[in-house]
Design a protein around this motif. Structure first.
Motif, PDB file in Angstrom:
ATOM      1  N   THR A 211       1.364 -12.633   8.451  1.00  0.00           N
ATOM      2  CA  THR A 211       0.460 -11.594   7.960  1.00  0.00           C
ATOM      3  C   THR A 211       1.139 -10.225   8.065  1.00  0.00           C
ATOM      4  O   THR A 211       0.760  -9.401   8.894  1.00  0.00           O
ATOM      5  CB  THR A 211      -0.849 -11.584   8.774  1.00  0.00           C
ATOM      6  N   PRO A 212       2.139  -9.989   7.220  1.00  0.00           N
ATOM      7  CA  PRO A 212       2.883  -8.733   7.335  1.00  0.00           C
ATOM      8  C   PRO A 212       2.058  -7.524   6.891  1.00  0.00           C
ATOM      9  O   PRO A 212       1.317  -7.594   5.916  1.00  0.00           O
ATOM     10  CB  PRO A 212       4.075  -8.945   6.408  1.00  0.00           C
ATOM     11  N   LYS A 213       2.206  -6.442   7.626  1.00  0.00           N
ATOM     12  CA  LYS A 213       1.624  -5.169   7.200  1.00  0.00           C
ATOM     13  C   LYS A 213       2.468  -4.596   6.056  1.00  0.00           C
ATOM     14  O   LYS A 213       1.955  -3.884   5.222  1.00  0.00           O
ATOM     15  CB  LYS A 213       1.585  -4.167   8.361  1.00  0.00           C
TER      16      LYS A 213
ATOM     17  N   SER B 155      11.244  -0.870  -2.143  1.00  0.00           N
ATOM     18  CA  SER B 155      10.996  -1.897  -3.165  1.00  0.00           C
ATOM     19  C   SER B 155      10.002  -2.953  -2.691  1.00  0.00           C
ATOM     20  O   SER B 155       9.896  -4.017  -3.306  1.00  0.00           O
ATOM     21  CB  SER B 155      12.320  -2.546  -3.588  1.00  0.00           C
ATOM     22  N   ARG B 156       9.264  -2.663  -1.641  1.00  0.00           N
ATOM     23  CA  ARG B 156       8.305  -3.612  -1.053  1.00  0.00           C
ATOM     24  C   ARG B 156       7.223  -4.010  -2.061  1.00  0.00           C
ATOM     25  O   ARG B 156       6.975  -3.298  -3.039  1.00  0.00           O
ATOM     26  CB  ARG B 156       7.655  -2.985   0.180  1.00  0.00           C
ATOM     27  N   LYS B 157       6.567  -5.133  -1.781  1.00  0.00           N
ATOM     28  CA  LYS B 157       5.451  -5.615  -2.613  1.00  0.00           C
ATOM     29  C   LYS B 157       4.132  -4.960  -2.168  1.00  0.00           C
ATOM     30  O   LYS B 157       3.266  -4.710  -2.989  1.00  0.00           O
ATOM     31  CB  LYS B 157       5.332  -7.135  -2.531  1.00  0.00           C
ATOM     32  N   SER B 158       3.977  -4.763  -0.852  1.00  0.00           N
ATOM     33  CA  SER B 158       2.786  -4.091  -0.345  1.00  0.00           C
ATOM     34  C   SER B 158       3.091  -3.506   1.033  1.00  0.00           C
ATOM     35  O   SER B 158       3.964  -4.005   1.726  1.00  0.00           O
ATOM     36  CB  SER B 158       1.590  -5.046  -0.297  1.00  0.00           C
ATOM     37  N   PRO B 159       2.398  -2.456   1.442  1.00  0.00           N
ATOM     38  CA  PRO B 159       1.452  -1.734   0.611  1.00  0.00           C
ATOM     39  C   PRO B 159       2.181  -1.058  -0.550  1.00  0.00           C
ATOM     40  O   PRO B 159       3.326  -0.652  -0.425  1.00  0.00           O
ATOM     41  CB  PRO B 159       0.833  -0.701   1.567  1.00  0.00           C
ATOM     42  N   LEU B 160       1.484  -0.965  -1.665  1.00  0.00           N
ATOM     43  CA  LEU B 160       2.086  -0.382  -2.859  1.00  0.00           C
ATOM     44  C   LEU B 160       2.379   1.100  -2.641  1.00  0.00           C
ATOM     45  O   LEU B 160       1.601   1.793  -1.978  1.00  0.00           O
ATOM     46  CB  LEU B 160       1.160  -0.555  -4.071  1.00  0.00           C
ATOM     47  N   PRO B 161       3.486   1.563  -3.198  1.00  0.00           N
ATOM     48  CA  PRO B 161       3.801   2.996  -3.080  1.00  0.00           C
ATOM     49  C   PRO B 161       2.721   3.850  -3.737  1.00  0.00           C
ATOM     50  O   PRO B 161       2.158   3.476  -4.763  1.00  0.00           O
ATOM     51  CB  PRO B 161       5.138   3.138  -3.821  1.00  0.00           C
ATOM     52  N   VAL B 162       2.424   4.990  -3.143  1.00  0.00           N
ATOM     53  CA  VAL B 162       1.463   5.928  -3.708  1.00  0.00           C
ATOM     54  C   VAL B 162       2.163   6.702  -4.819  1.00  0.00           C
ATOM     55  O   VAL B 162       3.249   7.225  -4.618  1.00  0.00           O
ATOM     56  CB  VAL B 162       0.938   6.889  -2.625  1.00  0.00           C
ATOM     57  N   THR B 163       1.532   6.738  -5.999  1.00  0.00           N
ATOM     58  CA  THR B 163       2.144   7.459  -7.120  1.00  0.00           C
ATOM     59  C   THR B 163       1.370   8.686  -7.483  1.00  0.00           C
ATOM     60  O   THR B 163       0.278   8.920  -7.123  1.00  0.00           O
ATOM     61  CB  THR B 163       2.254   6.563  -8.365  1.00  0.00           C
TER      62      THR B 163
END
Length: 163
Positions: free
Chosen positions: A92-94, A155-163
């Motif tokens: 359960t990665p953060k 380049s992570r999948k989550s948490p998604l980068p804030v745009t």
């Protein structure tokens, strides 16, 4: 090779950068950060230290920056090895680096979990607790590792980068 010759070779290799400027005054006019493609965010926290010859401190600041980025993204109020192990937990990665569907993706998440944690223990911590003297080359190698880790984080999948 004799022991004394090996010892001399280690000294000669360590001394090769003595007196060599770390700035763009180097031959060719290219800064070593540009030669190594050091991440701009890493450069922003450590280039002045590096240019002033504080190589161990520059490395420490780069990895402290990564530690703080992981802390901010994960919401975990820990640091170093324990933070990395918790933030990139395989179940359960953060911070999820891959889709975690295939065995390869799960292995990659696990591998980076250990690389991030190991970098904090083996690279950041000794520079934060001891009086280290690093060479230009060692610092550049470690700053390259920091750049890889930061680009992986970006380049992570989550948490998604804030745009």
């Amino acid at each position: 090779m004799s022991k004394s010759l090996e010892f001399f070779e280690r000294i000669a290799r360590a001394a090769k950068n003595v007196g060599l400027p770390a700035t763009s005054e180097r031959p060719g006019g290219v800064h070593p950060f540009d030669e190594r493609n050091i991440h701009p965010d890493i450069a922003s926290v450590c280039q002045k230290l590096f240019d002033d010859g504080h190589y161990a401190q520059a490395t420490f600041e780069a990895f402290k920056f990564i530690d703080n980025q992981v802390k901010a993204l994960s919401g975990i109020q820990d640091s170093g090895f324990n933070l990395m192990m918790a933030a990139f937990n395989g179940q359960t990665p953060k911070i999820q680096l891959t889709d975690l569907i295939t065995i390869s993706e799960k292995d990659e998440q696990l591998g980076f979990r250990h690389i991030f944690a190991g970098a904090m223990s083996a690279i950041r911590n000794p520079r934060g607790h001891d009086n280290r003297v690093d060479t230009i080359d060692l610092s550049l190698d470690q700053l390259s590792v920091a750049s890889v880790l930061l680009r992986t984080l970006e380049s992570r999948k989550s948490p998604l980068p804030v745009t």
